[in-house]
Design a protein around this motif. Structure first.
Motif, PDB file in Angstrom:
ATOM      1  N   LYS A  71       0.828  -1.207   0.000  1.00 44.25           N
ATOM      2  CA  LYS A  71       0.000   0.000   0.000  1.00 44.25           C
ATOM      3  C   LYS A  71       0.865   1.261   0.000  1.00 44.25           C
ATOM      4  CE  LYS A  71      -3.799   2.306   2.407  1.00 44.25           C
ATOM      5  NZ  LYS A  71      -4.752   2.237   3.561  1.00 44.25           N
ATOM      6  N   ARG A  72       1.903   1.293   0.853  1.00 42.75           N
ATOM      7  CA  ARG A  72       2.785   2.460   0.897  1.00 42.75           C
ATOM      8  C   ARG A  72       3.561   2.597  -0.405  1.00 42.75           C
ATOM      9  NH1 ARG A  72       6.858   2.060   4.934  1.00 42.75           N
ATOM     10  NH2 ARG A  72       7.150   4.311   4.749  1.00 42.75           N
ATOM     11  N   ALA A  73       3.962   1.471  -0.992  1.00 50.79           N
ATOM     12  CA  ALA A  73       4.669   1.515  -2.273  1.00 50.79           C
ATOM     13  C   ALA A  73       3.762   2.093  -3.357  1.00 50.79           C
ATOM     14  CB  ALA A  73       5.129   0.112  -2.660  1.00 50.79           C
ATOM     15  N   PHE A  74       2.490   1.715  -3.342  1.00 50.31           N
ATOM     16  CA  PHE A  74       1.550   2.245  -4.336  1.00 50.31           C
ATOM     17  C   PHE A  74       1.346   3.745  -4.148  1.00 50.31           C
ATOM     18  CE2 PHE A  74      -2.942   3.116  -5.614  1.00 50.31           C
ATOM     19  CZ  PHE A  74      -2.741   3.019  -6.989  1.00 50.31           C
ATOM     20  N   ASN A  75       1.252   4.188  -2.909  1.00 48.23           N
ATOM     21  CA  ASN A  75       1.092   5.623  -2.653  1.00 48.23           C
ATOM     22  C   ASN A  75       2.276   6.412  -3.204  1.00 48.23           C
ATOM     23  OD1 ASN A  75      -1.365   5.258  -1.379  1.00 48.23           O
ATOM     24  ND2 ASN A  75      -0.488   5.189   0.680  1.00 48.23           N
ATOM     25  N   GLN A  76       3.484   5.879  -3.016  1.00 48.79           N
ATOM     26  CA  GLN A  76       4.653   6.588  -3.546  1.00 48.79           C
ATOM     27  C   GLN A  76       4.698   6.510  -5.067  1.00 48.79           C
ATOM     28  OE1 GLN A  76       8.820   5.210  -2.917  1.00 48.79           O
ATOM     29  NE2 GLN A  76       9.166   7.280  -2.128  1.00 48.79           N
ATOM     30  N   LEU A  77       4.308   5.392  -5.630  1.00 47.57           N
ATOM     31  CA  LEU A  77       4.255   5.253  -7.079  1.00 47.57           C
ATOM     32  C   LEU A  77       3.306   6.289  -7.681  1.00 47.57           C
ATOM     33  CD1 LEU A  77       4.959   3.686  -9.687  1.00 47.57           C
ATOM     34  CD2 LEU A  77       3.106   2.090  -9.107  1.00 47.57           C
ATOM     35  N   CYS A  78       2.176   6.507  -7.037  1.00 48.14           N
ATOM     36  CA  CYS A  78       1.250   7.546  -7.511  1.00 48.14           C
ATOM     37  C   CYS A  78       1.871   8.930  -7.407  1.00 48.14           C
ATOM     38  CB  CYS A  78      -0.056   7.491  -6.717  1.00 48.14           C
ATOM     39  SG  CYS A  78      -1.061   6.019  -7.048  1.00 48.14           S
ATOM     40  N   ARG A  79       2.553   9.205  -6.283  1.00 48.20           N
ATOM     41  CA  ARG A  79       3.203  10.511  -6.124  1.00 48.20           C
ATOM     42  C   ARG A  79       4.280  10.712  -7.198  1.00 48.20           C
ATOM     43  NH1 ARG A  79       3.057   9.324  -0.498  1.00 48.20           N
ATOM     44  NH2 ARG A  79       5.274   8.819  -0.480  1.00 48.20           N
ATOM     45  N   TYR A  80       4.979   9.631  -7.520  1.00 42.59           N
ATOM     46  CA  TYR A  80       6.027   9.676  -8.548  1.00 42.59           C
ATOM     47  C   TYR A  80       5.480  10.238  -9.851  1.00 42.59           C
ATOM     48  CZ  TYR A  80       9.425   7.717 -11.907  1.00 42.59           C
ATOM     49  OH  TYR A  80      10.344   7.539 -12.906  1.00 42.59           O
ATOM     50  N   ALA A 193       8.644  11.589  -3.673  1.00 45.91           N
ATOM     51  CA  ALA A 193       8.155  10.893  -4.860  1.00 45.91           C
ATOM     52  C   ALA A 193       9.148   9.861  -5.408  1.00 45.91           C
ATOM     53  CB  ALA A 193       7.810  11.900  -5.954  1.00 45.91           C
ATOM     54  N   MET A 194      10.430  10.089  -5.238  1.00 48.46           N
ATOM     55  CA  MET A 194      11.424   9.166  -5.788  1.00 48.46           C
ATOM     56  C   MET A 194      11.650   7.983  -4.838  1.00 48.46           C
ATOM     57  SD  MET A 194      12.487  10.169  -8.741  1.00 48.46           S
ATOM     58  CE  MET A 194      12.607  11.614  -9.789  1.00 48.46           C
ATOM     59  N   PRO A 195      11.681   6.758  -5.361  1.00 47.09           N
ATOM     60  CA  PRO A 195      11.890   5.577  -4.504  1.00 47.09           C
ATOM     61  C   PRO A 195      13.367   5.402  -4.150  1.00 47.09           C
ATOM     62  CG  PRO A 195      11.670   4.884  -6.773  1.00 47.09           C
ATOM     63  CD  PRO A 195      11.448   6.380  -6.768  1.00 47.09           C
ATOM     64  N   MET A 196      13.873   6.377  -3.436  1.00 42.85           N
ATOM     65  CA  MET A 196      15.301   6.436  -3.128  1.00 42.85           C
ATOM     66  C   MET A 196      15.512   6.370  -1.627  1.00 42.85           C
ATOM     67  SD  MET A 196      17.977   9.494  -4.172  1.00 42.85           S
ATOM     68  CE  MET A 196      16.774  10.760  -3.757  1.00 42.85           C
ATOM     69  N   ARG A 197      16.433   5.527  -1.200  1.00 50.14           N
ATOM     70  CA  ARG A 197      16.790   5.439   0.218  1.00 50.14           C
ATOM     71  C   ARG A 197      17.879   6.474   0.508  1.00 50.14           C
ATOM     72  NH1 ARG A 197      18.281  -0.076   2.548  1.00 50.14           N
ATOM     73  NH2 ARG A 197      17.224   0.785   4.385  1.00 50.14           N
TER      74      ARG A 197
END
Length: 315
Positions: A71-80, A193-197
């Protein structure tokens, strides 16, 4: 909604040690990986207003960034993708070849080596920015291209990225152009928005005006991000405790070639990658329809300067 890329299978390139690290730190279990990817892909069907890139390797970036919480991954994917609507001045017609002046000015680049934790090191030098010749949005556009390139690498997805900010030469000439609007845009895009650690921020050669600037940025950052900030001033010795001198340029007390040389090398790598980047940036994103997404558009003043509002962002 399917595409020719949906069925492209993910092929793991991680070493055994990195696979173990991914499982321990990110909850990435090989036996469950594909199920999580499929669950994330299924959620993209709930947002017909966005044309998602849906191949396994791409979706995996977001799962890793959110420790396999679908769910959190999807939220960030949408923000991306939503930031591509909210900040069209950054993403529309984005091309590395249009930003050569940024890297030729040595404003930012990624070092060739990794730190002792296997993280890539991104250096930005705001004192090298001449607002009379380069609009602030170009520095943001260049940062987006750089981060997208870093995220192509699986090892970096697992280990993360460290930032070094070299503020030598930074003055009011630059500071007046970096107001709340720019700070909010930067944080929204790069940290939310970026999937970056993001594993650390290190600031060197900081002038007196630096503290005033930090008062602008800190309210936008989570406590976790604030705890990862380190101000070294002109003491490279303390920087080397975090980032080894063996991968740093001579400019920062290291043993590698000068940063100007590395910036050109990084630019050349990005230019070679341009066709792939352009395909991914231009062929996916919000459906081009008026008011397609039911959310407020973030206002940004044309100069990215001293205008706008603050809002704490969850990073």
């Amino acid at each position: 909604m399917t595409s020719e890329h949906d069925d492209k299978p993910y092929i793991c390139t991680l070493s055994e040690a990195l696979q173990t690290k991914a499982e321990k730190e990110l909850n990435e279990k090989p036996s469950k990986r594909r199920d999580c990817i499929r669950a994330l892909r299924a959620l993209t069907n709930t947002r017909p207003d966005i044309k998602f890139r849906r191949d396994e390797a791409f979706l995996l970036r977001f799962l890793r960034a959110k420790k396999f919480d679908v769910k959190r991954a999807f939220n960030q994917l949408c923000r991306y993708y939503e930031v591509r609507r909210d900040y069209r001045q950054v993403f529309d017609d984005l091309r590395p070849s249009q930003l050569k002046h940024v890297w030729q000015s040595s404003m930012d680049a990624v070092l060739a080596g990794r730190d002792k934790e296997g993280r890539r090191v991104l250096v930005f030098r705001p004192g090298k920015w001449d607002p009379d010749k380069c609009p602030s949005v170009d520095s943001m556009r260049a940062s987006v291209v750089t981060v997208e390139r870093l995220l192509e690498d699986e090892e970096t997805q697992i280990n993360g990225v460290v930032f070094i900010g070299d503020f030598s030469g930074y003055s009011m000439k630059q500071a007046v152009h970096v107001g709340p609007s720019f700070a909010r845009m930067n944080t929204t895009i790069l940290q939310n928005a970026m999937p970056m650690r993001i594993k650390g921020f290190h600031f060197i050669n900081t002038p007196t005006i630096f503290e005033a600037g930090m008062a602008l940025w800190k309210p936008l950052m989570s406590e976790k991000m604030r705890q990862r900030m380190h101000v070294h001033g002109d003491d490279y010795g303390t920087l080397h405790k975090h980032v080894p001198s063996s991968i740093l340029p001579t400019d920062f007390g290291g043993t590698q070639t000068q940063f100007d040389t590395r910036a050109v090398e990084w630019m050349e790598e990005l230019l070679e990658w341009e066709n792939e980047f352009v395909h991914n940036n231009d062929n996916f994103g919000p459906v081009k329809k008026e008011n397609a997404l039911a959310s407020d558009v973030i206002g940004v003043d044309p100069n990215m300067g001293l205008a706008g509002s603050f809002k704490k962002l969850d990073v």
